[in-house]
Write a protein that holds these residues in place. Sequence first.
Motif, PDB file in Angstrom:
ATOM      1  N   HIS A 105     -25.883   0.500  70.841  1.00 41.91           N
ATOM      2  CA  HIS A 105     -25.661   1.734  70.088  1.00 41.91           C
ATOM      3  C   HIS A 105     -24.756   1.534  68.878  1.00 41.91           C
ATOM      4  CE1 HIS A 105     -21.883   1.521  72.303  1.00 41.91           C
ATOM      5  NE2 HIS A 105     -21.386   2.427  71.475  1.00 41.91           N
ATOM      6  N   THR A 106     -24.180   0.339  68.698  1.00 40.54           N
ATOM      7  CA  THR A 106     -23.193   0.111  67.636  1.00 40.54           C
ATOM      8  C   THR A 106     -23.817   0.202  66.253  1.00 40.54           C
ATOM      9  OG1 THR A 106     -21.932  -1.370  69.088  1.00 40.54           O
ATOM     10  CG2 THR A 106     -21.487  -1.502  66.734  1.00 40.54           C
ATOM     11  N   LYS A 107     -23.123   0.887  65.336  1.00 42.06           N
ATOM     12  CA  LYS A 107     -23.520   0.966  63.935  1.00 42.06           C
ATOM     13  C   LYS A 107     -22.639   0.017  63.119  1.00 42.06           C
ATOM     14  CE  LYS A 107     -25.762   4.759  65.219  1.00 42.06           C
ATOM     15  NZ  LYS A 107     -27.210   4.778  65.480  1.00 42.06           N
ATOM     16  N   LEU A 108     -23.269  -0.837  62.323  1.00 40.41           N
ATOM     17  CA  LEU A 108     -22.539  -1.816  61.510  1.00 40.41           C
ATOM     18  C   LEU A 108     -22.589  -1.427  60.045  1.00 40.41           C
ATOM     19  CD1 LEU A 108     -21.086  -4.556  61.091  1.00 40.41           C
ATOM     20  CD2 LEU A 108     -23.353  -5.616  60.976  1.00 40.41           C
ATOM     21  N   ILE A 109     -21.408  -1.350  59.429  1.00 38.73           N
ATOM     22  CA  ILE A 109     -21.301  -1.076  57.993  1.00 38.73           C
ATOM     23  C   ILE A 109     -20.794  -2.353  57.340  1.00 38.73           C
ATOM     24  CG2 ILE A 109     -20.188   0.293  56.193  1.00 38.73           C
ATOM     25  CD1 ILE A 109     -20.336   1.595  59.776  1.00 38.73           C
ATOM     26  N   GLN A 110     -21.628  -2.962  56.513  1.00 38.63           N
ATOM     27  CA  GLN A 110     -21.307  -4.219  55.851  1.00 38.63           C
ATOM     28  C   GLN A 110     -20.906  -3.958  54.410  1.00 38.63           C
ATOM     29  OE1 GLN A 110     -20.929  -7.301  56.678  1.00 38.63           O
ATOM     30  NE2 GLN A 110     -21.188  -8.466  54.794  1.00 38.63           N
ATOM     31  N   LEU A 111     -19.707  -4.418  54.018  1.00 38.67           N
ATOM     32  CA  LEU A 111     -19.276  -4.289  52.633  1.00 38.67           C
ATOM     33  C   LEU A 111     -19.760  -5.493  51.845  1.00 38.67           C
ATOM     34  CD1 LEU A 111     -17.472  -2.166  54.066  1.00 38.67           C
ATOM     35  CD2 LEU A 111     -15.770  -2.632  52.306  1.00 38.67           C
ATOM     36  N   SER A 112     -20.580  -5.236  50.840  1.00 33.06           N
ATOM     37  CA  SER A 112     -21.160  -6.283  50.021  1.00 33.06           C
ATOM     38  C   SER A 112     -20.693  -6.105  48.583  1.00 33.06           C
ATOM     39  CB  SER A 112     -22.689  -6.247  50.126  1.00 33.06           C
ATOM     40  OG  SER A 112     -23.268  -7.370  49.493  1.00 33.06           O
ATOM     41  N   SER A 113     -21.411  -6.683  47.637  1.00 41.25           N
ATOM     42  CA  SER A 113     -20.983  -6.696  46.237  1.00 41.25           C
ATOM     43  C   SER A 113     -22.169  -6.427  45.319  1.00 41.25           C
ATOM     44  CB  SER A 113     -20.370  -8.057  45.892  1.00 41.25           C
ATOM     45  OG  SER A 113     -20.212  -8.214  44.495  1.00 41.25           O
ATOM     46  N   VAL A 114     -21.924  -5.698  44.225  1.00 43.76           N
ATOM     47  CA  VAL A 114     -22.974  -5.505  43.231  1.00 43.76           C
ATOM     48  C   VAL A 114     -23.262  -6.797  42.479  1.00 43.76           C
ATOM     49  CG1 VAL A 114     -22.563  -3.039  42.926  1.00 43.76           C
ATOM     50  CG2 VAL A 114     -21.294  -4.683  41.515  1.00 43.76           C
ATOM     51  N   GLY A 115     -22.438  -7.824  42.697  1.00 42.85           N
ATOM     52  CA  GLY A 115     -22.706  -9.133  42.102  1.00 42.85           C
ATOM     53  C   GLY A 115     -24.029  -9.715  42.552  1.00 42.85           C
ATOM     54  N   VAL A 116     -24.583  -9.222  43.663  1.00 44.17           N
ATOM     55  CA  VAL A 116     -25.857  -9.751  44.165  1.00 44.17           C
ATOM     56  C   VAL A 116     -26.995  -9.502  43.178  1.00 44.17           C
ATOM     57  CG1 VAL A 116     -25.157  -9.519  46.579  1.00 44.17           C
ATOM     58  CG2 VAL A 116     -26.434  -7.657  45.480  1.00 44.17           C
ATOM     59  N   TYR A 117     -26.822  -8.551  42.251  1.00 47.20           N
ATOM     60  CA  TYR A 117     -27.896  -8.237  41.305  1.00 47.20           C
ATOM     61  C   TYR A 117     -28.015  -9.267  40.193  1.00 47.20           C
ATOM     62  CZ  TYR A 117     -28.150  -3.575  43.422  1.00 47.20           C
ATOM     63  OH  TYR A 117     -28.303  -2.527  44.300  1.00 47.20           O
ATOM     64  N   GLY A 118     -26.950 -10.020  39.915  1.00 40.69           N
ATOM     65  CA  GLY A 118     -26.982 -10.960  38.806  1.00 40.69           C
ATOM     66  C   GLY A 118     -26.728 -10.268  37.481  1.00 40.69           C
ATOM     67  N   SER A 119     -27.360 -10.747  36.417  1.00 45.29           N
ATOM     68  CA  SER A 119     -27.158 -10.210  35.071  1.00 45.29           C
ATOM     69  C   SER A 119     -28.385  -9.443  34.600  1.00 45.29           C
ATOM     70  CB  SER A 119     -26.865 -11.341  34.078  1.00 45.29           C
ATOM     71  OG  SER A 119     -25.671 -12.009  34.416  1.00 45.29           O
ATOM     72  N   GLY A 120     -28.143  -8.471  33.721  1.00 42.13           N
ATOM     73  CA  GLY A 120     -29.248  -7.703  33.168  1.00 42.13           C
ATOM     74  C   GLY A 120     -28.766  -6.416  32.529  1.00 42.13           C
ATOM     75  N   ASP A 121     -29.707  -5.554  32.192  1.00 41.29           N
ATOM     76  CA  ASP A 121     -29.385  -4.305  31.503  1.00 41.29           C
ATOM     77  C   ASP A 121     -29.174  -3.131  32.445  1.00 41.29           C
ATOM     78  OD1 ASP A 121     -29.557  -5.487  28.957  1.00 41.29           O
ATOM     79  OD2 ASP A 121     -31.742  -5.267  28.952  1.00 41.29           O
ATOM     80  N   PHE A 122     -29.928  -3.100  33.559  1.00 41.83           N
ATOM     81  CA  PHE A 122     -29.847  -1.935  34.461  1.00 41.83           C
ATOM     82  C   PHE A 122     -30.406  -2.290  35.830  1.00 41.83           C
ATOM     83  CE2 PHE A 122     -32.074   1.563  36.551  1.00 41.83           C
ATOM     84  CZ  PHE A 122     -31.037   2.469  36.716  1.00 41.83           C
ATOM     85  N   VAL A 123     -29.740  -1.778  36.886  1.00 43.90           N
ATOM     86  CA  VAL A 123     -30.275  -1.894  38.245  1.00 43.90           C
ATOM     87  C   VAL A 123     -29.927  -0.645  39.053  1.00 43.90           C
ATOM     88  CG1 VAL A 123     -30.291  -4.414  38.485  1.00 43.90           C
ATOM     89  CG2 VAL A 123     -28.211  -3.125  39.032  1.00 43.90           C
ATOM     90  N   ASP A 124     -30.748  -0.384  40.052  1.00 39.85           N
ATOM     91  CA  ASP A 124     -30.378   0.490  41.157  1.00 39.85           C
ATOM     92  C   ASP A 124     -30.764  -0.238  42.442  1.00 39.85           C
ATOM     93  OD1 ASP A 124     -33.132   0.799  41.487  1.00 39.85           O
ATOM     94  OD2 ASP A 124     -33.183   2.780  40.561  1.00 39.85           O
ATOM     95  N   GLU A 125     -30.712   0.455  43.565  1.00 39.62           N
ATOM     96  CA  GLU A 125     -30.942  -0.209  44.848  1.00 39.62           C
ATOM     97  C   GLU A 125     -32.358  -0.728  45.028  1.00 39.62           C
ATOM     98  OE1 GLU A 125     -27.623   2.829  45.555  1.00 39.62           O
ATOM     99  OE2 GLU A 125     -29.487   2.713  44.414  1.00 39.62           O
ATOM    100  N   THR A 126     -33.292  -0.284  44.186  1.00 37.64           N
ATOM    101  CA  THR A 126     -34.681  -0.722  44.337  1.00 37.64           C
ATOM    102  C   THR A 126     -34.968  -2.041  43.635  1.00 37.64           C
ATOM    103  OG1 THR A 126     -35.487   0.444  42.354  1.00 37.64           O
ATOM    104  CG2 THR A 126     -35.391   1.702  44.427  1.00 37.64           C
ATOM    105  N   HIS A 127     -34.051  -2.514  42.803  1.00 39.48           N
ATOM    106  CA  HIS A 127     -34.281  -3.729  42.032  1.00 39.48           C
ATOM    107  C   HIS A 127     -34.034  -4.987  42.870  1.00 39.48           C
ATOM    108  CE1 HIS A 127     -34.126  -0.916  38.673  1.00 39.48           C
ATOM    109  NE2 HIS A 127     -34.624  -1.869  37.906  1.00 39.48           N
ATOM    110  N   ALA A 128     -34.754  -6.038  42.512  1.00 40.00           N
ATOM    111  CA  ALA A 128     -34.581  -7.330  43.184  1.00 40.00           C
ATOM    112  C   ALA A 128     -33.222  -7.917  42.847  1.00 40.00           C
ATOM    113  CB  ALA A 128     -35.688  -8.295  42.762  1.00 40.00           C
ATOM    114  N   CYS A 129     -32.674  -8.676  43.775  1.00 42.88           N
ATOM    115  CA  CYS A 129     -31.381  -9.331  43.580  1.00 42.88           C
ATOM    116  C   CYS A 129     -31.582 -10.735  43.036  1.00 42.88           C
ATOM    117  CB  CYS A 129     -30.618  -9.391  44.897  1.00 42.88           C
ATOM    118  SG  CYS A 129     -30.155  -7.776  45.546  1.00 42.88           S
ATOM    119  N   GLN A 130     -30.747 -11.098  42.055  1.00 46.42           N
ATOM    120  CA  GLN A 130     -30.801 -12.434  41.462  1.00 46.42           C
ATOM    121  C   GLN A 130     -29.373 -12.933  41.218  1.00 46.42           C
ATOM    122  OE1 GLN A 130     -33.254 -11.727  37.953  1.00 46.42           O
ATOM    123  NE2 GLN A 130     -35.117 -12.219  39.117  1.00 46.42           N
ATOM    124  N   PRO A 131     -28.608 -13.171  42.291  1.00 41.02           N
ATOM    125  CA  PRO A 131     -27.206 -13.592  42.134  1.00 41.02           C
ATOM    126  C   PRO A 131     -27.095 -14.925  41.414  1.00 41.02           C
ATOM    127  CG  PRO A 131     -27.951 -13.923  44.388  1.00 41.02           C
ATOM    128  CD  PRO A 131     -29.030 -13.143  43.698  1.00 41.02           C
TER     129      PRO A 131
END
Length: 289
Positions: A105-131
Amino acid sequence: MSAFKKSFTKESKILLLGGNGYLGSHFSAVLEQIGFSNIFIGSRKGEGARHLKLDICSPESVQLIREEKFDFIFNFTGQISRPIQACLLQNTVGIQHLIQACAEHTKLIQLSSVGVYGSGDFVDETHACQPETPYSTLKLVAEELIMAGMKPENRLILRLSNIYGSTQPKGVFAYLLRSGLSDQVLDFNNDGSLFRFFLHVEDLSQAMLSVMETIEWGETPILNMVGSDHFNVHQLIDLFEKNLGFHYQRNFEPIKPYDNMMKISDNVFRDLTGFQESFTLETYIKELV
């Protein structure tokens, strides 16, 4: 009201892994202030009441966590970038152990980083990650392990921008303040175009609480939480000079920065919670001296 919303109550049994660190200690204080009474801090030291001696890279910790049958586990570990070997272990072996340690029943909340997106002009959660850095790559590895190893209704990933606040012991703000007070030359290993979003640590704590009170588990697996303040390095230095009266000597290398995203949307999080910041970066800088 969903079953999940009812489940996050002041009686919930909560583990804050790395909860005595910079982010975890602030979030713990917020929970305690509003009456949460069943909070446990997991750390390698494990000293004090409701402190558990835990190291998620150690197999022994798996059984200890599992026996406690926590309702929610917030993972504040894995925020290190040096030494990279420690970062590697925390975000691979440590994450695998943590998945094994979660009760049904445990819920896990993982703190990550927007650095996973890499470089570019714009992202939201639907974009592919390119760290583009080892740290961001390992944060993405941790995400992927959790996504593959846990049911959607048991996991949530929060991708954070740069966090700042009054007790922050190191980082770019501490460096700028220390250099301004000592007339030290500023040295940066990029051309100054490094662009970052900033969120105050107390705003982050309130934002996380808002998420926990409103989100439907399984429907929104990943949320960006970035803050409204955004500056490149040149603009940050200008802000310090304007508000603190410093005059810096600046030395930049002709190197383009990594993980340099120019716009990151956190509209999903804001639409979900209606959250608005209470702190601004300029006000914080004015109060540094």
